[in-house]
Design an enzyme around this catalytic site. Structure first.
Site, PDB file in Angstrom:
ATOM      1  N   TRP A 197       0.912  -1.316  -0.151  1.00  0.00           N
ATOM      2  CA  TRP A 197       0.022   0.081   0.145  1.00  0.00           C
ATOM      3  C   TRP A 197       0.889   1.160   0.074  1.00  0.00           C
ATOM      4  CZ3 TRP A 197      -0.665  -3.955   3.539  1.00  0.00           C
ATOM      5  CH2 TRP A 197       0.034  -3.951   4.628  1.00  0.00           C
TER       6      TRP A 197
ATOM      7  N   GLU B  14      -6.075   0.312   5.816  1.00  0.00           N
ATOM      8  CA  GLU B  14      -6.221   0.790   7.028  1.00  0.00           C
ATOM      9  C   GLU B  14      -7.269   0.144   7.852  1.00  0.00           C
ATOM     10  OE1 GLU B  14      -4.478   2.616   9.145  1.00  0.00           O
ATOM     11  OE2 GLU B  14      -3.002   3.251   7.889  1.00  0.00           O
TER      12      GLU B  14
ATOM     13  N   GLN C 186      -5.991  -3.097  14.727  1.00  0.00           N
ATOM     14  CA  GLN C 186      -5.990  -4.321  15.633  1.00  0.00           C
ATOM     15  C   GLN C 186      -5.390  -5.573  14.944  1.00  0.00           C
ATOM     16  OE1 GLN C 186      -6.879  -4.319  19.477  1.00  0.00           O
ATOM     17  NE2 GLN C 186      -5.707  -2.491  18.437  1.00  0.00           N
ATOM     18  N   THR C 187      -4.649  -5.476  13.847  1.00  0.00           N
ATOM     19  CA  THR C 187      -4.080  -6.492  13.122  1.00  0.00           C
ATOM     20  C   THR C 187      -2.879  -6.049  12.566  1.00  0.00           C
ATOM     21  OG1 THR C 187      -6.364  -7.033  12.536  1.00  0.00           O
ATOM     22  CG2 THR C 187      -4.637  -8.306  11.393  1.00  0.00           C
TER      23      THR C 187
ATOM     24  N   TYR D 183     -12.488 -10.015  13.142  1.00  0.00           N
ATOM     25  CA  TYR D 183     -13.332  -8.658  13.270  1.00  0.00           C
ATOM     26  C   TYR D 183     -13.877  -8.612  12.079  1.00  0.00           C
ATOM     27  CZ  TYR D 183     -10.933  -7.579  17.860  1.00  0.00           C
ATOM     28  OH  TYR D 183     -10.180  -7.649  19.146  1.00  0.00           O
TER      29      TYR D 183
ATOM     30  N   TYR E  44      -8.869   7.447  14.560  1.00  0.00           N
ATOM     31  CA  TYR E  44      -7.744   7.127  14.329  1.00  0.00           C
ATOM     32  C   TYR E  44      -7.560   7.043  12.716  1.00  0.00           C
ATOM     33  CZ  TYR E  44      -3.905   4.105  12.517  1.00  0.00           C
ATOM     34  OH  TYR E  44      -3.052   3.776  11.354  1.00  0.00           O
TER      35      TYR E  44
ATOM     36  N   ASP F 270      -2.224   5.274  17.526  1.00  0.00           N
ATOM     37  CA  ASP F 270      -2.462   4.121  17.270  1.00  0.00           C
ATOM     38  C   ASP F 270      -1.869   3.351  18.468  1.00  0.00           C
ATOM     39  OD1 ASP F 270       0.030   3.874  16.385  1.00  0.00           O
ATOM     40  OD2 ASP F 270      -0.264   2.287  15.221  1.00  0.00           O
TER      41      ASP F 270
ATOM     42  N   CYS G  79      10.805   0.219  18.301  1.00  0.00           N
ATOM     43  CA  CYS G  79      10.191   0.585  19.923  1.00  0.00           C
ATOM     44  C   CYS G  79       9.295  -0.682  20.053  1.00  0.00           C
ATOM     45  CB  CYS G  79       9.721   1.849  19.911  1.00  0.00           C
ATOM     46  SG  CYS G  79       9.237   2.391  21.636  1.00  0.00           S
TER      47      CYS G  79
ATOM     48  N   CYS H 136      16.804   0.078  21.443  1.00  0.00           N
ATOM     49  CA  CYS H 136      16.950   1.423  21.629  1.00  0.00           C
ATOM     50  C   CYS H 136      18.259   2.077  21.028  1.00  0.00           C
ATOM     51  CB  CYS H 136      17.083   1.815  22.994  1.00  0.00           C
ATOM     52  SG  CYS H 136      15.478   1.272  24.023  1.00  0.00           S
TER      53      CYS H 136
ATOM     54  N   CYS I 228      14.259  10.410  24.491  1.00  0.00           N
ATOM     55  CA  CYS I 228      13.489   9.566  25.216  1.00  0.00           C
ATOM     56  C   CYS I 228      13.625   9.551  26.655  1.00  0.00           C
ATOM     57  CB  CYS I 228      13.662   8.121  24.773  1.00  0.00           C
ATOM     58  SG  CYS I 228      12.563   6.775  25.401  1.00  0.00           S
TER      59      CYS I 228
ATOM     60  N   THR J  33     -10.238 -13.280  22.261  1.00  0.00           N
ATOM     61  CA  THR J  33      -9.959 -12.160  22.972  1.00  0.00           C
ATOM     62  C   THR J  33     -10.358 -12.456  24.222  1.00  0.00           C
ATOM     63  OG1 THR J  33      -9.594 -10.578  21.136  1.00  0.00           O
ATOM     64  CG2 THR J  33      -9.663 -10.013  23.121  1.00  0.00           C
TER      65      THR J  33
END
Length: 361
Positions: free
Chosen positions: A27, A40, A45-46, A85, A123, A141, A195, A202, A211, A305
């Site tokens: 994409w 999107e 959540q994936t 979902y 979002y 997110d 992260c 780091c 940070c 879940t």
DNA sequence: AAATCGGGGGG
DNA sequence: CCCCCAGATTT
């Protein structure tokens, strides 16, 4: 904000890191808002790796908003099956229809209009408008929340609304107004690849000098998280009801878990170990089918879940192909080869594989 | 504010 | 086995 940072230096480090380390994703090539929109929806959540094959399949089969808008709900569910979902699939279809009808096939370029589309919340609206149209909206997110919680040692529990209310203005402040598209993607990419939740790298982080958690040698303490509640156990008996070469497939209710997906008729309980007598009673009294139990198979486990589920397949031979079932929105006696024409959720797909229903019947 | 809605991959 | 993820919607 509990610290002063050199915003220009922050932007420069982040963007040059992204220029050098951005993953090559379908994409992101020959970008178009439709690709951002489709990806999107799938990425809610994936994780990227799980989305990739579905994005490629969808983009190939449905290359534009009109193709999506023309899909039947049953068909988009079938294509979406396995990604989870499923309300996302229904909403993707509804949103596409609305974009064609109300916005002349173009994605609405204001937050207010974008938020009228089903399945698009703050979002996703910010993500599409910034990434595809370079509008100055910051995204927040799961990745960004983790990054910000470390940069600024946010002490609020990361999934709480308090944390979101603390993090959102920080993201608004940090946003690179000149390059909102790249900035948002870079911050999410940083969370996804560097992260990370466990063992963040780091050393190679482009903004480690900014940070607070890293300065305090406390990166492992962020984000703050409280343990989840224990899952509920659910036990299903899943009936493979055969009459000659046909077996019964039913459609689930339009609401709740796995809404409108198809499956084998099932008996749900909160405890294990129903007697054969009780199983046959369900078949006879509730389904109205006369038949006998051929075999009870080993149960399979499936994690949701909020549920820990166990499915025990039970093979039944029916005396006839009964044609009326008030308790199901829809049903069908099908041959094994027709199974792929229906949207089957993953747990029952596992059962068809274990029992080799597609091949042997 | 909390619960619900899937599934896969990693420690 | 427990954890988390390019969240949205309902209660």
């Amino acid at each position: 904000m509990n610290q002063i940072i050199n915003i220009n230096s922050f932007h420069k480090n982040l963007l040059s890191w992204f220029d050098n380390h951005a993953r090559i994703l379908p994409w992101r090539q020959n970008p178009h808002w439709y690709k951002t929109y489709l990806s999107e929806f799938m990425l809610q959540q994936t994780q990227v790796d799980q989305v990739l094959p579905y994005f490629l399949k969808f983009y190939h089969k449905y290359p534009d908003i009109y193709a999506l808008a023309n899909l039947e709900e049953q068909e988009i569910l079938r294509q979406w099956a396995g990604l989870g979902y499923y309300s996302r699939a229904r909403n993707l279809r509804k949103a596409s229809i609305k974009i064609v009808k109300n916005f002349n096939g173009n994605f609405p370029e204001t937050i207010k209009d974008a938020l009228t589309l089903p399945g698009i919340g703050i979002y996703t609206a910010h993500a599409i408008l910034s990434i595809a149209f370079n509008k100055p909206y910051a995204v927040v997110d799961g990745n960004v929340k983790r990054v910000i919680s470390r940069l600024f040692t946010i002490n609020e529990e990361i999934t709480s609304i308090k944390a979101l209310k603390k993090i959102t203005p920080i993201c608004d402040f940090l946003l690179n107004k000149k390059y909102p598209s790249k900035h948002n993607e870079a911050l999410m990419e940083l969370g996804a690849t560097t992260c990370t939740p466990i063992n963040p790298d780091c050393q190679s982080c482009p903004v480690n000098l900014f940070c607070k958690a890293n300065q305090d040698n406390a990166v492992h303490l962020f984000p703050v998280r409280i343990p989840r509640k224990a899952k509920r156990n659910v036990f299903y008996y899943t009936f493979i009801i055969k009459h000659n070469e046909y077996f019964l497939l039913i459609k689930r209710e339009a609401k709740g878990l796995l809404a409108s997906m198809w499956e084998f008729p099932s008996l749900e309980g909160i405890e294990k170990g129903y007697s054969q007598k009780k199983l046959l009673k369900f078949i006879t009294n509730d389904l109205g089918i006369n038949g006998k139990i051929d075999h009870i198979y080993k149960s399979i486990k499936h994690q949701y879940t909020h549920l820990s589920a166990s499915y025990t397949p039970v093979k039944i031979t029916a005396d006839s192909k009964k044609q009326t079932f008030e308790m199901f929105p829809d049903w069908k006696w099908i041959k094994p080869g027709e199974l792929s024409q229906y949207p089957i959720h993953t747990a029952h797909k596992k059962i068809t594989r274990n029992l080799e229903i597609e091949t042997k019947g």
